[in-house]
Scaffold this motif. Structure first.
Motif, PDB file in Angstrom:
ATOM      1  N   LYS A  21       0.706  -1.113  -0.138  1.00 25.10           N
ATOM      2  CA  LYS A  21       0.078   0.101  -0.249  1.00 25.10           C
ATOM      3  C   LYS A  21       0.792   1.265   0.022  1.00 25.10           C
ATOM      4  O   LYS A  21       0.314   2.320  -0.077  1.00 25.10           O
ATOM      5  N   ILE A  22       2.253   1.106   0.107  1.00 18.65           N
ATOM      6  CA  ILE A  22       3.092   2.377   0.177  1.00 18.65           C
ATOM      7  C   ILE A  22       3.367   2.695  -1.080  1.00 18.65           C
ATOM      8  O   ILE A  22       4.511   2.351  -1.777  1.00 18.65           O
ATOM      9  N   ARG A  23       2.786   3.488  -1.598  1.00 24.10           N
ATOM     10  CA  ARG A  23       2.807   4.178  -3.193  1.00 24.10           C
ATOM     11  C   ARG A  23       2.925   5.684  -3.063  1.00 24.10           C
ATOM     12  O   ARG A  23       2.273   6.056  -2.209  1.00 24.10           O
ATOM     13  N   VAL A  24       3.294   6.275  -4.020  1.00 24.73           N
ATOM     14  CA  VAL A  24       3.440   7.618  -4.399  1.00 24.73           C
ATOM     15  C   VAL A  24       2.836   7.805  -6.023  1.00 24.73           C
ATOM     16  O   VAL A  24       3.103   6.978  -6.887  1.00 24.73           O
ATOM     17  N   PRO A  25       2.539   9.295  -6.168  1.00 22.78           N
ATOM     18  CA  PRO A  25       2.030   9.428  -7.547  1.00 22.78           C
ATOM     19  C   PRO A  25       2.991   9.433  -8.372  1.00 22.78           C
ATOM     20  O   PRO A  25       4.344   9.702  -8.027  1.00 22.78           O
ATOM     21  N   VAL A  26       3.010   9.060  -9.715  1.00 22.59           N
ATOM     22  CA  VAL A  26       3.905   8.995 -10.722  1.00 22.59           C
ATOM     23  C   VAL A  26       4.466  10.486 -10.975  1.00 22.59           C
ATOM     24  O   VAL A  26       5.693  10.630 -11.257  1.00 22.59           O
ATOM     25  N   ASP A  27       3.706  11.393 -10.691  1.00 23.85           N
ATOM     26  CA  ASP A  27       4.080  12.649 -11.187  1.00 23.85           C
ATOM     27  C   ASP A  27       4.448  13.517  -9.876  1.00 23.85           C
ATOM     28  O   ASP A  27       4.520  14.696  -9.557  1.00 23.85           O
ATOM     29  N   SER A  28       4.739  12.902  -8.543  1.00 26.14           N
ATOM     30  CA  SER A  28       5.181  13.368  -7.398  1.00 26.14           C
ATOM     31  C   SER A  28       6.680  13.769  -7.724  1.00 26.14           C
ATOM     32  O   SER A  28       7.451  13.423  -8.554  1.00 26.14           O
ATOM     33  N   LEU A  29       7.086  14.739  -6.726  1.00 26.88           N
ATOM     34  CA  LEU A  29       8.655  15.012  -6.782  1.00 26.88           C
ATOM     35  C   LEU A  29       9.635  14.004  -6.718  1.00 26.88           C
ATOM     36  O   LEU A  29      10.797  13.983  -7.505  1.00 26.88           O
ATOM     37  N   ILE A  30       9.480  12.850  -5.804  1.00 24.20           N
ATOM     38  CA  ILE A  30      10.175  11.774  -5.878  1.00 24.20           C
ATOM     39  C   ILE A  30      10.310  10.923  -7.160  1.00 24.20           C
ATOM     40  O   ILE A  30      11.377  10.388  -7.681  1.00 24.20           O
ATOM     41  N   ALA A  31       9.203  10.694  -7.802  1.00 20.32           N
ATOM     42  CA  ALA A  31       9.208   9.828  -9.154  1.00 20.32           C
ATOM     43  C   ALA A  31       9.518  10.696 -10.137  1.00 20.32           C
ATOM     44  O   ALA A  31      10.162  10.401 -11.142  1.00 20.32           O
ATOM     45  N   ASN A  32       8.884  12.021 -10.654  1.00 20.62           N
ATOM     46  CA  ASN A  32       8.858  12.617 -11.807  1.00 20.62           C
ATOM     47  C   ASN A  32      10.269  13.604 -11.783  1.00 20.62           C
ATOM     48  O   ASN A  32      10.544  13.969 -12.779  1.00 20.62           O
ATOM     49  N   ARG A  33      10.768  13.767 -10.449  1.00 23.97           N
ATOM     50  CA  ARG A  33      11.847  14.678 -10.508  1.00 23.97           C
ATOM     51  C   ARG A  33      13.040  14.114  -9.693  1.00 23.97           C
ATOM     52  O   ARG A  33      13.924  15.111  -9.596  1.00 23.97           O
ATOM     53  N   ALA A  34      12.951  12.992  -9.122  1.00 29.17           N
ATOM     54  CA  ALA A  34      14.023  12.534  -8.399  1.00 29.17           C
ATOM     55  C   ALA A  34      14.678  13.117  -7.338  1.00 29.17           C
ATOM     56  O   ALA A  34      15.711  13.026  -6.751  1.00 29.17           O
ATOM     57  N   TYR A  35      13.462  13.938  -6.675  1.00 31.29           N
ATOM     58  CA  TYR A  35      13.920  14.656  -5.545  1.00 31.29           C
ATOM     59  C   TYR A  35      13.315  14.011  -4.145  1.00 31.29           C
ATOM     60  O   TYR A  35      12.142  14.233  -3.929  1.00 31.29           O
ATOM     61  N   GLY A  36      14.006  13.455  -3.315  1.00 30.32           N
ATOM     62  CA  GLY A  36      13.972  12.816  -2.154  1.00 30.32           C
ATOM     63  C   GLY A  36      14.948  12.368  -1.227  1.00 30.32           C
ATOM     64  O   GLY A  36      16.008  12.133  -1.734  1.00 30.32           O
ATOM     65  N   ALA A  37      14.642  12.450   0.114  1.00 31.64           N
ATOM     66  CA  ALA A  37      15.929  12.045   1.009  1.00 31.64           C
ATOM     67  C   ALA A  37      15.650  10.616   1.095  1.00 31.64           C
ATOM     68  O   ALA A  37      14.725  10.141   1.262  1.00 31.64           O
ATOM     69  N   TYR A  38      16.782  10.035   1.434  1.00 33.41           N
ATOM     70  CA  TYR A  38      16.907   8.520   1.515  1.00 33.41           C
ATOM     71  C   TYR A  38      17.761   7.937   2.607  1.00 33.41           C
ATOM     72  O   TYR A  38      18.590   8.648   2.711  1.00 33.41           O
ATOM     73  N   GLU A  39      17.549   7.123   3.098  1.00 32.89           N
ATOM     74  CA  GLU A  39      18.469   6.490   4.210  1.00 32.89           C
ATOM     75  C   GLU A  39      18.338   4.822   4.126  1.00 32.89           C
ATOM     76  O   GLU A  39      17.033   4.544   3.802  1.00 32.89           O
TER      77      GLU A  39
END
Lengths: 278, 278
Positions: A21-39
């Motif tokens: 259930k852990i999904r994000v919109p395909v046009d979100s900043l993380i998917a569409n713009r590669a912008y996300g913090a990760y650990e």
């Protein structure tokens, strides 16, 4: 070979949920713009391995990316302990993501996703015989931030598979920095060297610096491509690879092409840490 | 100001669905690893503007990334026409994504997502008075591929907002290449120049080369940072910005800081194309 148990309870939006259930919109900043913090960190005998250092780096990444999450450090610790408990598995990995809510530009606040995952250990023979690297000109954008931008790493995976390489080492100009998912260490005599700048400061890297400090001091400094072939031993470090000896880089052998004593010693000290259950 | 109608019927997995259902796992290659093919085009008076060129570039990006989708070009055309019909809106934009299914490395096949979106036009005064750029050292990885990797663009959006800049121009060494979401053109006398290498070959760029060919031939060649301040006029091109005159780059004015005749002429020819309903 033992079958790995797959954890599947994750955290998002204030609740624990099945990972599907852990999904994000395909046009979100993380998917569409590669912008996300990760650990990314290891759960070792039901305890998060060096959690303090991982969370410190996660918050540093958030700062660099100008993001924030609506949870304090101590709350994130509690959520991670909740994931360990709910999954009922003692050894697995955890990924943290901070995903900006805006779809146009990075703004506060970000959504926090924490998901468990499982990977098999690298085979024991690899630690005994050493692994290979390929070498590519590339430098990561915002190198001190751990972001979701691994596009070069995925792109070169094809060539790594072809050449049976465990990772790709990045250089720019005459200087080497880091691998796509790990840090680089060179051994010459009793001394250990590691690049000082333009790298992600790995948590395993920091543990090696603690472990190696007495007999084999680690010096942080600029390392040239030529230095690679002058070294007696080379190893790379990462959460999944631990201390992985490298015996070949781009068809050239390192040292005498055997895993050296310093690499073996650091791996052994690191494995002791893991066996000590923190 | 007219209110824009928001389209919300998208396509994924063989069916048309509400856009809110178009989601990807947070640990997918596109979200966790920034690895995905991307395309963006304008729906103009219910007709996809230069669809052939966009689909040609989408398939080129797929090739570069070693991805493939389970649809032929003609099928993708039909899906796009389906989206136009189902949304019942004549003017909007469309995003295409190819998302690799594997979560470890790029493998065939990829899932195809097509989603509609809406943006207001840039204000008319901006075309009359010209816009500003900031200038940053950066070069895109795999520049000829249109990927979802816009991390530098999002990172510098903060400074663009502060300095009221419309985009960021990338340079490396002494050479300028492209903006984060557009192509660069310089005008000197009757001639027009545009960078030839290490760029995404924009569709609007290709239309400008068609439109400009007679009186003002376009020459593709390497352009230095110094050339920027030697030019009479500068403009950038993109699907949303069309032909946007630039009068200032990093605090330095371009030409006489007024929008020049060649930029105006190309914009007018381009707007004619849009008004001709293709």
């Amino acid at each position: 070979m033992t079958t790995l148990q797959t954890p599947n309870t994750a955290f998002h939006n204030g609740i624990f949920e099945h990972i599907s259930k852990i999904r994000v919109p395909v046009d979100s900043l993380i998917a569409n713009r590669a912008y996300g913090a990760y650990e990314f960190l290891r759960i070792n005998h039901s305890i998060p391995f060096y959690l303090d250092r991982h969370l410190e780096r996660f918050f540093k990444t958030l700062d660099i990316l100008r993001l924030s999450v609506q949870f304090q450090r101590v709350e994130i610790e509690q959520i991670i302990h909740g994931i360990i408990q709910k999954n009922g598995i003692s050894d697995f990995y955890i990924k943290l993501f901070a995903v900006p809510e805006s779809s146009n530009k990075a703004v506060n606040p970000s959504e926090l996703f924490i998901i468990p995952c499982q990977f098999p250990d690298y085979p024991g023979e690899m630690y005994q015989n050493g692994a290979n690297l390929i070498l590519k000109e590339y430098s990561r954008f915002l190198p001190e931030a751990k972001t979701t931008n691994y596009v070069a790493s995925v792109y070169w995976q094809h060539e790594m598979d072809e050449k049976q390489a465990i990772d790709v080492l990045y250089f720019a100009g005459d200087e080497v920095f880091e691998t796509s998912r790990g840090n680089l260490f060179l051994v010459k005599g009793n001394e250990i060297y590691t690049p000082d700048k333009n790298i992600l400061k790995g948590i395993t890297r920091s543990i090696v610096m603690d472990l190696a400090s007495e007999e084999n001091p680690v010096k942080e400094l600029a390392i040239s491509v030529r230095n690679l072939f002058w070294a007696d031993e080379i190893f790379i470090t990462s959460t999944t690879k631990k201390i992985m000896p490298i015996v070949k880089i781009k068809n050239a052998t390192i040292g005498d092409s055997l895993v050296g004593p310093v690499s073996k010693k650091i791996l052994s000290l690191y494995n002791n840490k893991l066996n000590m259950r923190n």
